[in-house]
Design a protein around this motif. Structure first.
Motif, PDB file in Angstrom:
ATOM      1  N   MET A  53     -13.690  -5.310  -9.786  1.00 28.27           N
ATOM      2  CA  MET A  53     -11.663  -5.196  -8.847  1.00 28.27           C
ATOM      3  C   MET A  53     -10.906  -6.435  -8.523  1.00 28.27           C
ATOM      4  SD  MET A  53     -12.194  -3.185  -6.019  1.00 28.27           S
ATOM      5  CE  MET A  53     -12.686  -1.355  -6.377  1.00 28.27           C
ATOM      6  N   TRP A  99      -5.661  -9.531   4.853  1.00 25.06           N
ATOM      7  CA  TRP A  99      -6.602  -8.745   4.780  1.00 25.06           C
ATOM      8  C   TRP A  99      -7.128  -9.201   5.800  1.00 25.06           C
ATOM      9  CZ3 TRP A  99     -11.369  -7.342   2.996  1.00 25.06           C
ATOM     10  CH2 TRP A  99     -11.610  -6.534   2.261  1.00 25.06           C
ATOM     11  N   TYR A 107     -19.401   4.247  -5.420  1.00 31.73           N
ATOM     12  CA  TYR A 107     -17.600   3.344  -6.083  1.00 31.73           C
ATOM     13  C   TYR A 107     -18.289   3.764  -7.592  1.00 31.73           C
ATOM     14  CZ  TYR A 107     -13.593   1.628  -8.077  1.00 31.73           C
ATOM     15  OH  TYR A 107     -12.468   1.153  -7.842  1.00 31.73           O
ATOM     16  N   PHE A 159      -1.044  -6.425  -8.059  1.00 29.81           N
ATOM     17  CA  PHE A 159       0.079  -6.100  -6.757  1.00 29.81           C
ATOM     18  C   PHE A 159      -0.606  -7.901  -6.653  1.00 29.81           C
ATOM     19  CE2 PHE A 159      -2.818  -2.572  -6.730  1.00 29.81           C
ATOM     20  CZ  PHE A 159      -1.331  -1.482  -6.825  1.00 29.81           C
ATOM     21  N   PHE A 199       0.829  -1.373   0.163  1.00 30.47           N
ATOM     22  CA  PHE A 199      -0.250  -0.089  -0.135  1.00 30.47           C
ATOM     23  C   PHE A 199       1.042   1.506  -0.428  1.00 30.47           C
ATOM     24  CE2 PHE A 199      -2.488  -3.203   0.947  1.00 30.47           C
ATOM     25  CZ  PHE A 199      -3.741  -3.387   0.965  1.00 30.47           C
ATOM     26  N   LYS A 236     -11.217   5.232  -1.291  1.00 31.18           N
ATOM     27  CA  LYS A 236     -12.744   4.677  -2.723  1.00 31.18           C
ATOM     28  C   LYS A 236     -12.773   3.537  -1.668  1.00 31.18           C
ATOM     29  CE  LYS A 236      -9.536   5.503  -6.649  1.00 31.18           C
ATOM     30  NZ  LYS A 236      -9.028   5.020  -7.322  1.00 31.18           N
ATOM     31  N   GLN A 237     -12.476   3.090  -1.140  1.00 30.98           N
ATOM     32  CA  GLN A 237     -12.788   1.582  -0.052  1.00 30.98           C
ATOM     33  C   GLN A 237     -14.216   2.050   1.230  1.00 30.98           C
ATOM     34  OE1 GLN A 237     -13.812  -1.478   0.309  1.00 30.98           O
ATOM     35  NE2 GLN A 237     -11.802  -2.692   0.487  1.00 30.98           N
ATOM     36  N   HIS A 257      -6.302  -5.540  -8.824  1.00 31.26           N
ATOM     37  CA  HIS A 257      -5.593  -6.042  -7.787  1.00 31.26           C
ATOM     38  C   HIS A 257      -4.940  -6.986  -8.971  1.00 31.26           C
ATOM     39  CE1 HIS A 257      -9.120  -5.006  -4.468  1.00 31.26           C
ATOM     40  NE2 HIS A 257      -8.689  -5.157  -3.919  1.00 31.26           N
TER      41      HIS A 257
END
Ligand code: HEM
Length: 128
Positions: free
Chosen positions: A74, A91, A65, A81, A40, A50-51, A78
């Protein structure tokens, strides 16, 4: 899940106020996490916002969103990463800590974590 079948998970856990608290408490925990913290950015505020928007809609609240960013996609977002099974577990564990910290009752914590484990494991994109 709820006593009122027409209630969304979002409403059931306390709506906007609860989702705000979740994102405020969750990211400081994530950043310190050994396994995913380094993924992050240092300034987490943009991700936090955003979350907030995404979780609101994911849990059945207004589509905040998508209103701003279009189709969430989504898993694709991701992809840059590396996310392993261990990352997803980490998480979810950070999320569990955050839900405990904000004082959400156990039944609600379990339902929310169960719901979030679906995308978390779906985002895995690396074996090890
Ligand atoms: C499985 C483990 C996960 C890891 C390791 C992870 C990691 C990340 C990272 C590194 C970012 C980008 C930060 C940046 O902008 O530089 C991000 C963004 C984001 N993540 Fe995750 N994430 C995970 C699971 C989830 C789950 C389960 C959700 C939602 C239910 C989620 C929602 C988001 C959102 C909404 C963003 C912002 C997307 C955007 O840029 O518009 N993430 N995540």
């Amino acid at each position: 899940m709820t006593t009122n079948p027409s209630m969304t998970m979002y409403e059931w856990i306390g709506g906007e106020q609860t989702v705000r608290q979740i994102v405020e408490v969750f990211y400081p925990i994530v950043i310190k996490n050994e396994s995913i913290g380094a993924l992050f950015p240092e300034d987490i505020r943009n991700v936090q916002e955003k979350q907030f928007l995404f979780l609101t809609q994911f849990l059945g609240g207004p589509p905040l969103y998508s209103d701003q960013y279009g189709h969430p996609m989504m898993r694709a977002r991701h992809m840059p990463f590396p996310i392993t099974k261990e990352s997803a577990d980490a998480w979810l564990s950070c999320m569990e800590q955050a839900l405990i910290e904000i004082g959400l009752e156990e039944e609600k914590r379990e339902v929310v974590l169960q719901r979030l484990s679906q995308p978390a494991y779906h985002f895995i994109n690396k074996m090890k």
